[in-house]
Design a protein around this motif. Sequence first.
Motif, short mmCIF file in Angstrom:
data_model
loop_
_atom_site.label_atom_id
_atom_site.label_comp_id
_atom_site.label_asym_id
_atom_site.label_seq_id
_atom_site.Cartn_x
_atom_site.Cartn_y
_atom_site.Cartn_z
N ARG A 277 43.13 57.46 40.13
CA ARG A 277 41.75 57.32 40.91
C ARG A 277 40.78 57.07 39.82
O ARG A 277 39.78 56.13 40.02
N ARG A 278 40.63 57.72 38.78
CA ARG A 278 39.76 57.67 37.73
C ARG A 278 39.84 56.21 37.17
O ARG A 278 38.93 55.28 36.82
N GLU A 279 41.15 55.70 36.87
CA GLU A 279 41.13 54.42 36.29
C GLU A 279 40.86 53.32 37.33
O GLU A 279 40.10 52.36 36.86
N ARG A 280 41.09 53.35 38.82
CA ARG A 280 40.57 52.67 39.78
C ARG A 280 39.31 52.65 39.75
O ARG A 280 38.33 51.49 40.04
N LEU A 281 38.59 53.85 39.72
CA LEU A 281 36.92 53.85 39.76
C LEU A 281 36.35 53.20 38.48
O LEU A 281 35.42 52.38 38.68
N LEU A 282 36.83 53.10 37.30
CA LEU A 282 36.40 52.50 36.04
C LEU A 282 36.44 51.05 36.48
O LEU A 282 35.51 50.38 36.12
#
Length: 392
Positions: A277-282
């Motif tokens: 999720r962190r990678e997709r948010l970025l």
Amino acid sequence: MPFPLNSVRATYPALTDGFAYLDGAAGTQLPQSVIDAMSDAYRAGIGNVGGAFPASHRSDAIVAACRAAVADLVGGHPDGVILGPNMTTLTYRLSRAIAGPGDEVVVSRLDHDANVRPWIQTGATIRWAEVDPVTGELPVEQYAGLISERTRVVAVTAASNVLGTRPDVPAIAELAHRAGALMYVDGVHATPHGPVDMRALGADFYATSAYKWSGPHIGAVVADPALLETIRPDKLASSPDTVPQRFETGTAAFADLEGVTAAVDHLAAMVPGTGSRRERLLASMAAVEEHELELFGVLIEGLEQLANVTLYGKPARRTATAYFNVAGHAPRQVAEHLARLGVNVWNGHNYAWELTGVLGIRDSGGAVRAGLVHYNDRSDVDRLLEGVARLG
């Protein structure tokens, strides 16, 4: 890939009312997924945390999921996410636990008053970082003369809520940390407009508000859990003394916290992608920033071409936020005129109390603020420009 604007807009029920929502800097609309998440929480049954029954267990899970979601959004740790009703309330609470008489705190005239007044009212000695009234920039060089071994906190915004200015927070943080001071970064206006990495910013505390990024009215301040262990706020004798719970007063709005998690998931899913999720948010928020700034270029160019418009600030790095006045018309009159044409904008000082004083417009009604967010499109901008042009 291009930002999927049409599909994103389709997730927001409020956008079907025919208005151009250019009031996003004061709060965004909610996607259907967030509305559903909050109503589903109530429908399922929720209780206070720490109980022996299923409804309480659901609230326990909601709180834990919310902390994890906010941590993913800003690059923090779930155990360092303090939740509360809004950023202002949390900053008042934390400021009193961090600073007091005998300390020095550096604040800036660029900031929203919520990152100024709480620090002043601690009784600490206040030192002011000044803003350039023409460019709207916050020069980093001045901080070398403001920060000393007596400095307890440097409080600064990651983006101005009226000019959009993005000051060089990492450079300011380097000076603060070199002197042993803490960095309290107001990320309320910055968070909706691009990727956030609080560690890269050098933020010891990073404040944000979910209602600025498609969530409900919940605030959060994120810090290293180890740092929070060293801070002792006033609290009820009977309330938890663990971190981060010791900083949270009263019973939480559990359904709203469920909405916060849904809002983070919504932001992460706006642009197709894989990974955590962190990678997709970025990735998603990088696409948001590109989309907003492209549209903002049209808005600024259009306003600059209108001879009766005065624009405030021209910072090198900024969010898609315009602050302007129209000759011969009070800011409120402009906002009312645009509202009749189906365009939502804000007027006034917008709590940028010190900044509007520096600009010399606080006592005359401030200015008009048009703030773009990810669901705005070209037609929204065109309607604003056409409406302002009619006042000429």
